[in-house]
Motif scaffolding. Structure first.
Motif, PDB file in Angstrom:
ATOM      1  N   UNK A 299      21.292  52.539  80.002  1.00 48.51           N
ATOM      2  CA  UNK A 299      19.940  52.651  80.175  1.00 48.51           C
ATOM      3  C   UNK A 299      19.438  54.059  80.193  1.00 48.51           C
ATOM      4  N   UNK A 300      20.424  54.817  80.566  1.00 48.31           N
ATOM      5  CA  UNK A 300      19.926  56.405  80.500  1.00 48.31           C
ATOM      6  C   UNK A 300      20.118  56.879  79.001  1.00 48.31           C
ATOM      7  N   UNK A 301      21.078  56.412  78.305  1.00 48.80           N
ATOM      8  CA  UNK A 301      21.111  56.897  76.816  1.00 48.80           C
ATOM      9  C   UNK A 301      19.607  56.288  76.226  1.00 48.80           C
ATOM     10  N   UNK A 302      19.446  54.887  76.478  1.00 52.69           N
ATOM     11  CA  UNK A 302      18.449  54.355  75.729  1.00 52.69           C
ATOM     12  C   UNK A 302      16.867  55.110  76.037  1.00 52.69           C
ATOM     13  N   UNK A 303      17.114  55.479  77.281  1.00 58.36           N
ATOM     14  CA  UNK A 303      15.671  56.578  77.533  1.00 58.36           C
ATOM     15  C   UNK A 303      15.605  57.553  76.760  1.00 58.36           C
ATOM     16  N   UNK A 304      16.617  58.295  76.445  1.00 58.34           N
ATOM     17  CA  UNK A 304      16.797  59.280  75.664  1.00 58.34           C
ATOM     18  C   UNK A 304      15.613  59.179  74.113  1.00 58.34           C
ATOM     19  N   UNK A 305      15.070  60.376  73.962  1.00 55.95           N
ATOM     20  CA  UNK A 305      14.291  60.222  72.501  1.00 55.95           C
ATOM     21  C   UNK A 305      15.110  60.581  71.276  1.00 55.95           C
ATOM     22  N   UNK A 306      14.954  59.866  70.330  1.00 57.10           N
ATOM     23  CA  UNK A 306      15.835  59.966  69.264  1.00 57.10           C
ATOM     24  C   UNK A 306      15.631  61.163  68.523  1.00 57.10           C
ATOM     25  N   UNK A 307      15.993  62.156  68.826  1.00 54.06           N
ATOM     26  CA  UNK A 307      15.734  63.528  68.120  1.00 54.06           C
ATOM     27  C   UNK A 307      16.972  64.240  67.796  1.00 54.06           C
ATOM     28  N   UNK A 308      16.811  64.797  66.634  1.00 54.65           N
ATOM     29  CA  UNK A 308      18.106  65.647  65.973  1.00 54.65           C
ATOM     30  C   UNK A 308      18.303  67.123  66.555  1.00 54.65           C
ATOM     31  N   UNK A 309      17.136  67.705  67.461  1.00 55.10           N
ATOM     32  CA  UNK A 309      17.475  68.966  67.924  1.00 55.10           C
ATOM     33  C   UNK A 309      18.659  69.155  68.987  1.00 55.10           C
ATOM     34  N   UNK A 310      19.201  70.185  68.671  1.00 52.95           N
ATOM     35  CA  UNK A 310      20.374  70.532  69.558  1.00 52.95           C
ATOM     36  C   UNK A 310      20.344  71.885  69.944  1.00 52.95           C
ATOM     37  N   UNK A 311      21.249  72.202  71.073  1.00 48.43           N
ATOM     38  CA  UNK A 311      21.382  73.573  71.634  1.00 48.43           C
ATOM     39  C   UNK A 311      22.875  74.051  71.072  1.00 48.43           C
TER      40      UNK A 311
ATOM     41  N   UNK B 244       6.223  78.172  76.286  1.00 46.52           N
ATOM     42  CA  UNK B 244       7.838  78.266  75.910  1.00 46.52           C
ATOM     43  C   UNK B 244       8.199  76.866  76.285  1.00 46.52           C
ATOM     44  N   UNK B 245       9.006  76.189  75.061  1.00 43.65           N
ATOM     45  CA  UNK B 245       9.583  75.122  75.287  1.00 43.65           C
ATOM     46  C   UNK B 245      11.194  75.151  75.167  1.00 43.65           C
ATOM     47  N   UNK B 246      11.749  74.856  76.249  1.00 39.39           N
ATOM     48  CA  UNK B 246      13.154  74.896  76.606  1.00 39.39           C
ATOM     49  C   UNK B 246      13.931  73.538  76.248  1.00 39.39           C
ATOM     50  N   UNK B 247      14.823  73.856  75.291  1.00 40.41           N
ATOM     51  CA  UNK B 247      15.708  72.714  74.887  1.00 40.41           C
ATOM     52  C   UNK B 247      17.058  72.665  75.675  1.00 40.41           C
ATOM     53  N   UNK B 248      17.483  71.758  76.423  1.00 38.25           N
ATOM     54  CA  UNK B 248      18.461  71.659  77.441  1.00 38.25           C
ATOM     55  C   UNK B 248      19.635  70.739  76.606  1.00 38.25           C
ATOM     56  N   UNK B 249      20.874  71.108  77.148  1.00 36.06           N
ATOM     57  CA  UNK B 249      21.931  70.257  76.478  1.00 36.06           C
ATOM     58  C   UNK B 249      21.758  68.828  76.931  1.00 36.06           C
ATOM     59  N   UNK B 250      22.045  67.968  76.081  1.00 36.65           N
ATOM     60  CA  UNK B 250      21.871  66.600  75.976  1.00 36.65           C
ATOM     61  C   UNK B 250      22.588  65.953  77.272  1.00 36.65           C
ATOM     62  N   UNK B 251      24.128  66.404  77.740  1.00 33.96           N
ATOM     63  CA  UNK B 251      24.673  65.733  78.721  1.00 33.96           C
ATOM     64  C   UNK B 251      24.114  66.392  79.886  1.00 33.96           C
ATOM     65  N   UNK B 252      23.434  67.580  80.011  1.00 35.23           N
ATOM     66  CA  UNK B 252      22.857  68.216  81.320  1.00 35.23           C
ATOM     67  C   UNK B 252      21.623  67.128  81.559  1.00 35.23           C
ATOM     68  N   UNK B 253      20.713  66.597  80.438  1.00 34.48           N
ATOM     69  CA  UNK B 253      19.668  65.702  80.641  1.00 34.48           C
ATOM     70  C   UNK B 253      20.098  64.517  81.136  1.00 34.48           C
ATOM     71  N   UNK B 254      21.315  63.941  80.816  1.00 31.50           N
ATOM     72  CA  UNK B 254      21.760  62.581  81.227  1.00 31.50           C
ATOM     73  C   UNK B 254      22.204  62.709  82.600  1.00 31.50           C
ATOM     74  N   UNK B 255      22.778  63.911  83.004  1.00 28.72           N
ATOM     75  CA  UNK B 255      23.141  64.278  84.425  1.00 28.72           C
ATOM     76  C   UNK B 255      21.741  64.457  85.463  1.00 28.72           C
ATOM     77  N   UNK B 256      20.784  64.719  85.039  1.00 28.72           N
ATOM     78  CA  UNK B 256      19.412  64.818  85.654  1.00 28.72           C
ATOM     79  C   UNK B 256      18.795  63.408  85.762  1.00 28.72           C
TER      80      UNK B 256
END
Length: 478
Positions: A326-338, A398-410
């Motif tokens: 469910x957490x992975x499905x809630x992520x927006x399908x974006x190509x941006x990375x850090x 300012x728009x901060x792009x965080x790591x994907x695994x960090x967003x899943x942790x939160x």
């Protein structure tokens, strides 16, 4: 002096040559040696026992400028559409222009190599089948062209196909197929001018026009349904698309009436601005709230790390594969990375068997109360909030792009935190922000209800509007 002409049937009058050269030398005394040589050679040719016509013809043949051979390569490219119907036009163009290289595409139907060889017998040809029934390419090179490397290179060029990235079309795939067939019928009618092709193109054009009218009608109905939707999320999402303005890119910064244009100065000013913005706040220890916050922070800072791990091990911060999914499905399908080069889209494309590994890893991290330092690093992108291409630092968002695994942790932590706050009634019922199934429209409806009640009972309805400037940015994040 050597003789430049030595025909066997003619004789050279040496005495006449000596007599004429003695008279010529005093006249050409002050000219260059090259000019003297030309004069003596012409005098020598006149001393042969020839008549005047033969001498004149010899001079014309000797000093006539040779014709230069043209080395230009001519190329004929022909969208033949239908090979068998238009091969007469092809032969006529070949006879008229005599091209060195011939390129034919969109043959319309498979063509045998024997047929092409009989038609272009003076060319070396190469063929390549197309990806659709109307495709196909023929490349023919004149046999008089001796360079085999060119032929090989052109042959390889025909066989290589490359995919290019294109923008996503705004119409459906079925409409694109209809348009492609319409273009095919148009080109076919241009070449054949048959009445049958004209009628077929006319009927197909009518069909395409009706399909586009239906497509526009469906799009308009979908837009109206989104605007009139009872779900406030759909309404605000639609309105946001209509009112969204593209941010203007900036290449300079304005600071105290000074415009900084070099990249080094821009980066330096941004560093100073954000360092000052996120600096440690000055706490007033006479304030009760600041004092309590300081004491709580000191207690956490001085706490034993092993005790924190022990408490975390007995907490309910344990998750299942369903929570991870469910957490992975809630992520927006974006190509941006850090910096780790891992995007949300890459995580969403992971196979389901990887969810078990992620579940075990995150449970271990919560047991150890571990938060990696690499997850605290974000890539910041500044967006211009004004129309000035050289804005001030406080006019940037300012728009901060965080790591994907960090967003899943939160997000995983937020699952347990929200359930705990609802169970303990931490958040007041009047709060709509940062809560599921509630939005700004909830507070607007509540305000309208209170105003209506005040008007009905003839009472006051006091309203206080507070807007904190850069509220989140001014928080101290240690």
């Amino acid at each position: 002096m050597p003789c430049t002409i030595n025909p066997t049937s003619q004789q050279f009058n040496r005495y006449k040559f000596i007599e004429l050269s003695d008279k010529l030398l005093p006249l050409i005394y002050d000219v260059s040696s090259h000019q003297k040589q030309i004069g003596l050679e012409a005098l020598q040719e006149c001393c042969w026992t020839w008549n005047l016509n033969k001498v004149s013809h010899f001079w014309q043949q000797q000093y006539n400028q040779p014709k230069t051979v043209s080395n230009c390569l001519s190329l004929l490219h022909y969208n033949i559409r239908h090979f068998y119907s238009n091969q007469v036009d092809l032969i006529e163009m070949v006879n008229t222009f005599s091209p060195t290289i011939i390129s034919l595409n969109e043959l319309g139907t498979p063509v045998l190599d024997k047929t092409i060889k009989q038609l272009l017998f003076s060319y070396n040809f190469y063929t390549k089948e197309g990806t659709n029934p109307h495709g196909g390419v023929v490349l023919a090179v004149d046999k008089r062209l001796q360079s085999h490397l060119i032929e090989t290179a052109l042959k390889l060029r025909v066989a290589v196909w490359q995919e290019v990235s294109r923008t996503r079309p705004s119409i459906s795939s079925s409409l694109r197929i209809l348009l492609r067939h319409k273009h095919y019928l148009q080109n076919r009618y241009r070449h054949t001018t048959y009445e049958e092709d004209r009628l077929r193109l006319r009927s197909w054009n009518t069909l395409v026009r009706l399909e586009f009218q239906a497509h526009r009608q469906r799009s308009w109905e979908q837009f109206i349904s989104s605007v009139a939707s009872p779900n406030p999320t759909n309404f605000w999402r639609t309105v946001k698309k209509l009112d969204k303005k593209k941010s203007i890119e900036f290449s300079a910064l304005t600071d105290n009436n000074t415009v900084h244009r070099s990249p080094e100065d821009v980066v330096k000013r941004l560093e100073q601005h954000f360092t000052q913005r996120y600096s440690k706040p000055v706490l007033n220890m006479m304030n009760k709230l600041d004092k309590e916050a300081t004491e709580i922070w000191e207690s956490y800072r001085l706490a034993d790390e092993e005790d924190m791990k022990l408490v975390s091990g007995y907490s309910n911060l344990q998750f299942t594969e369903r929570d991870i999914k469910n957490t992975i499905q809630s992520l927006k399908c974006k190509n941006s990375s850090v910096f780790d080069q891992v995007s949300n889209k890459m995580i969403k494309l992971l196979p389901a068997k990887i969810h078990a590994t992620l579940t075990l890893a995150y449970n271990k991290l919560f047991e150890a109360a571990h938060w990696g330092k690499e997850w605290k690093m974000a890539r910041t992108k500044c967006l211009n909030k004004c129309d000035n291409p050289a804005p001030r630092t406080n006019q940037l968002r300012p728009i901060s792009m965080l790591p994907t695994f960090s967003k899943m942790y939160e997000k995983l932590f937020l699952l347990r935190f929200n359930s705990w706050s609802q169970r303990m009634n931490i958040l007041p019922a009047q709060q709509s922000g940062a809560r599921t199934h509630q939005a700004t429209t909830s507070r607007v409806n509540h305000l309208l209800e209170q105003i209506t009640q005040s008007i009905r009972y003839n009472t006051f309805a006091p309203v206080i509007y507070i807007d904190f400037l850069q509220a989140f940015d001014m928080l101290w994040q240690k």
